[in-house]
Design a protein around this motif. Structure first.
Motif, PDB file in Angstrom:
ATOM      1  N   ALA A  87      39.322  37.659  47.028  1.00  0.00           N
ATOM      2  CA  ALA A  87      40.279  38.218  45.975  1.00  0.00           C
ATOM      3  C   ALA A  87      40.155  39.365  45.578  1.00  0.00           C
ATOM      4  CB  ALA A  87      40.394  37.228  44.812  1.00  0.00           C
ATOM      5  N   TRP A  88      38.992  39.982  45.678  1.00  0.00           N
ATOM      6  CA  TRP A  88      38.814  41.239  45.347  1.00  0.00           C
ATOM      7  C   TRP A  88      38.261  42.125  46.116  1.00  0.00           C
ATOM      8  CZ3 TRP A  88      39.827  42.820  40.824  1.00  0.00           C
ATOM      9  CH2 TRP A  88      39.938  42.057  39.563  1.00  0.00           C
ATOM     10  N   TYR A 107      47.351  47.008  45.256  1.00  0.00           N
ATOM     11  CA  TYR A 107      46.927  45.810  45.119  1.00  0.00           C
ATOM     12  C   TYR A 107      47.347  45.145  44.015  1.00  0.00           C
ATOM     13  CZ  TYR A 107      44.143  41.687  46.045  1.00  0.00           C
ATOM     14  OH  TYR A 107      43.553  40.394  46.115  1.00  0.00           O
ATOM     15  N   ALA A 108      48.087  43.755  44.038  1.00  0.00           N
ATOM     16  CA  ALA A 108      48.536  43.211  42.915  1.00  0.00           C
ATOM     17  C   ALA A 108      48.214  41.913  42.645  1.00  0.00           C
ATOM     18  CB  ALA A 108      49.897  43.563  42.744  1.00  0.00           C
ATOM     19  N   PRO A 109      46.783  41.468  42.523  1.00  0.00           N
ATOM     20  CA  PRO A 109      46.618  40.190  42.623  1.00  0.00           C
ATOM     21  C   PRO A 109      46.798  39.102  41.464  1.00  0.00           C
ATOM     22  CG  PRO A 109      44.679  41.482  41.918  1.00  0.00           C
ATOM     23  CD  PRO A 109      45.757  42.212  42.386  1.00  0.00           C
ATOM     24  N   MET A 110      46.936  39.789  40.315  1.00  0.00           N
ATOM     25  CA  MET A 110      47.042  38.980  39.014  1.00  0.00           C
ATOM     26  C   MET A 110      48.078  39.322  38.116  1.00  0.00           C
ATOM     27  SD  MET A 110      45.198  36.172  38.605  1.00  0.00           S
ATOM     28  CE  MET A 110      45.105  36.170  36.922  1.00  0.00           C
TER      29      MET A 110
END
Ligand SMILES: [Fe+3]
Ligand SMILES: [Fe+3]
Lengths: 279, 119, 279, 119
Positions: C29-30, C263-266
């Motif tokens: 995820a990171w 990056y747009a994970p959350m």
């Protein structure tokens, strides 16, 4: 829309506060100072002012050098009396005008003034001395007042021109306010004084009189002066005079002088001039 | 942009309190700033040495304070408006400090004033 | 004279700090986020930067609404790590450059920016996340860094144009510094995010990509946007993007892009772009 | 001068935190601001009612806090960045608050994310 109807410039020497609190306003040494404000108070009452803007500087009562703003604007319902180091003076809390303050802050920031907005602010002699010279009070003050504090302590200070521009921006903010309020603006501090060094207590009465003349008739000639030049004319602490320029910038170009006084008993030229802006 | 001040400007024999001075005098002024509160004035009056230590004054700064050397405290970066608070606690009014800066007695200083009763 | 040789814009999302402190930079995820900064750190080392300017916002760690500055500039020898509400993160104290800060403050004030000058300032994730993304540290950090905090929390905020002008004034200040230092300027915050209301977590990736494009090739088109327009594009908290404009204003018009990532994970678009100004 | 914001602007279903909101929420935010210090976090965890009283919260504000009603605290003028500090003490992380604002469970909210492991 609001209108600035009265402009006042006055010294805010702390010993005036001491004389006031001890009821010494009629002693030979103090009478010439206090008497000059009797007609000013009557005139302000006649002008039916709805709110005042007090342009002053804090002398270490509510701001410290950990975080020192160039311009700080009060934005609260009221302002407490600060303890300046000798207890809290027996004066009523200062009423604010929250909606007017909020409008002023919005207008100034959108007009590219990078103010510090203060929802808690305690005021001190720089603010209070002009307050009790210009307004009577019993349990409370007759008008809500907005504090605007200017850094005149820790160089770099705002330039004379920037102070004048702040005044112009205040004028625009008042004019765009939704309520038809009549506003007085008070620029405080000075005149000549020097509180440090071997020339402690030096005054420059000639220069003070010249400044009183110019701020009325030719303010532009003051705007190009550097801090160095101003301090050479008025003493290191006399730089406080830049706050008079804020008030001048807020008034229309054509103003009528109503009162004028100067008195220099001890270490500071105590000047007073009032201008009416509805000419 | 117009420079407003010469480097290390002195005006009428006095230093100008600028950012350099302010940084140099930070401990002194922070200590004096605390004197705006009554409990700190009491603490200072009760035990001045402990009070100075709490604000990390250097040995030189402490010595200036012990000697009530106001010109020295100014030169060390003290700001006059903060020193006035120290003056209240140590019973040195502004005009006493001023006389010291001028190298005069308080009486001598008063005799130079237009209205010496306007103290 | 100083030169601004590198410009970086990066998000400062607090969860990046949490992931960093817990050593989670290589989890699936990171990794896409942390990997993007490996070449940035190498590039900054190559650029031999002598000092950094971090344009960020405080999120309530060191400033409160009692006295809230529009622009606050650090002017100290070092800056402590703030406790943001969960203890102090295990990061070295931030070294400052006192003489450079003092010059910067003088230049900005005389250039008519009404900054709040901070001789004590504790820094938090808005500052620290970009710091540990861009610089390696053992016991200490490789470059002294000057914090410049911008109000993006309490409207009225400085306009997009004012932020860009602040950047230009920073550029003039660096150019007039007496030492030949090489400076990196980092503009942080954003990109799109919304942390309140029923649309909590909404992102606008299209708009983020458009902003990344414009800030590189056509920054002028961003300067006329109002806060309302910016918030409609990037979410209420996405207004932080105005801080990228400070950085853009400080750089020369012609810049070369070196890195770019998003990056747009959350809940927040985590954008990155670096520009080299010595082209 | 270009007006930057409509009066009482709402954006994407959310209030904008401006000076009016800030004044309204001053007590709540001042209380939350205190939570940046460990001893205040302890005090809040130990006796929440006394802590709220120390910051003069109104009865309505106290009730919102007791119910952990974060949308309500926002509407009462709480600033999200200060409420996050309250979230730490009361074990309501930002994403828990966010789920509440969306009217979803925490699990539901996470399922809408691109990378739910990036918490
Ligand atoms: Fe004064
Ligand atoms: Fe942020």
């Amino acid at each position: 829309m609001g209108r600035i109807v009265a402009g006042i410039r006055t010294s805010h020497v702390p010993s005036i506060g001491g004389a006031y609190d001890r009821g010494r306003d009629s002693t030979p040494a103090w009478k010439p100072l206090f008497d000059a404000y009797v007609p000013v108070r009557a005139w302000l009452k006649e002008m039916e002012v709805d709110a005042a803007i007090m342009v002053y500087n804090d002398h270490g009562a509510d701001f410290f050098f950990d975080k020192y703003p160039t311009f700080a604007v009060g934005c609260a319902e009221s302002y407490a009396i600060a303890d300046e180091g000798f207890g809290v003076r027996p004066l009523p809390v200062i009423p604010g005008d929250l909606a007017f303050s909020q409008h002023l802050c919005r207008s100034l920031v959108y007009d590219e003034f990078d103010i510090t907005i203060c929802q808690e602010m305690r005021v001190e002699h720089g603010f209070l001395v002009p307050m009790h010279l210009c307004f009577e009070h019993g349990e409370s003050w007759p008008v809500p007042t907005i504090p605007i504090a200017v850094n005149v302590l820790q160089h770099p200070l705002p330039t004379a021109r920037r102070c004048h521009r702040l005044g112009q921006a205040i004028g625009r903010a008042v004019a765009s306010f939704e309520r038809d309020i009549r506003v007085a603006i008070i620029g405080t501090g000075g005149m000549s004084h020097q509180l440090t060094g071997t020339e402690f207590g030096a005054m420059h009465t000639e220069n003070d009189l010249d400044f009183l003349e110019r701020i009325e008739s030719d303010p532009d000639s003051l705007l190009q002066l550097t801090h160095q030049q101003l301090m050479e004319k008025f003493g290191v602490e006399g730089i406080e005079l830049i706050m008079w320029l804020v008030m001048r910038g807020a008034l229309p170009d054509n103003v009528r002088r109503i009162h004028r006084n100067d008195y220099a008993p001890m270490t500071t030229g105590m000047g007073l001039i009032t201008l009416q802006g509805d000419a | 942009m117009i420079q407003q001040l010469e480097r290390d400007a002195r005006v009428a024999g006095s230093d100008v309190f600028d950012l350099s001075t302010s940084w140099r005098g930070y401990r002194i002024n922070k200590m004096c700033n605390a004197l705006s509160q009554a409990q700190n004035r009491d603490a200072c009056a009760r035990d001045e040495e402990a009070f100075m230590a709490a604000y990390s004054l250097t040995d030189d700064e402490k010595e200036l304070m012990r000697k009530r050397d106001f010109p020295g405290l100014l030169a060390a970066g003290g700001n006059i408006y903060f020193l006035i608070k120290l003056g209240v606690v140590t019973r040195n009014g502004l005009y006493h400090m001023g006389a010291q800066m001028r190298g005069e007695s308080y009486e001598q200083f008063l005799s130079t004033r237009n209205q010496r009763e306007a103290v």
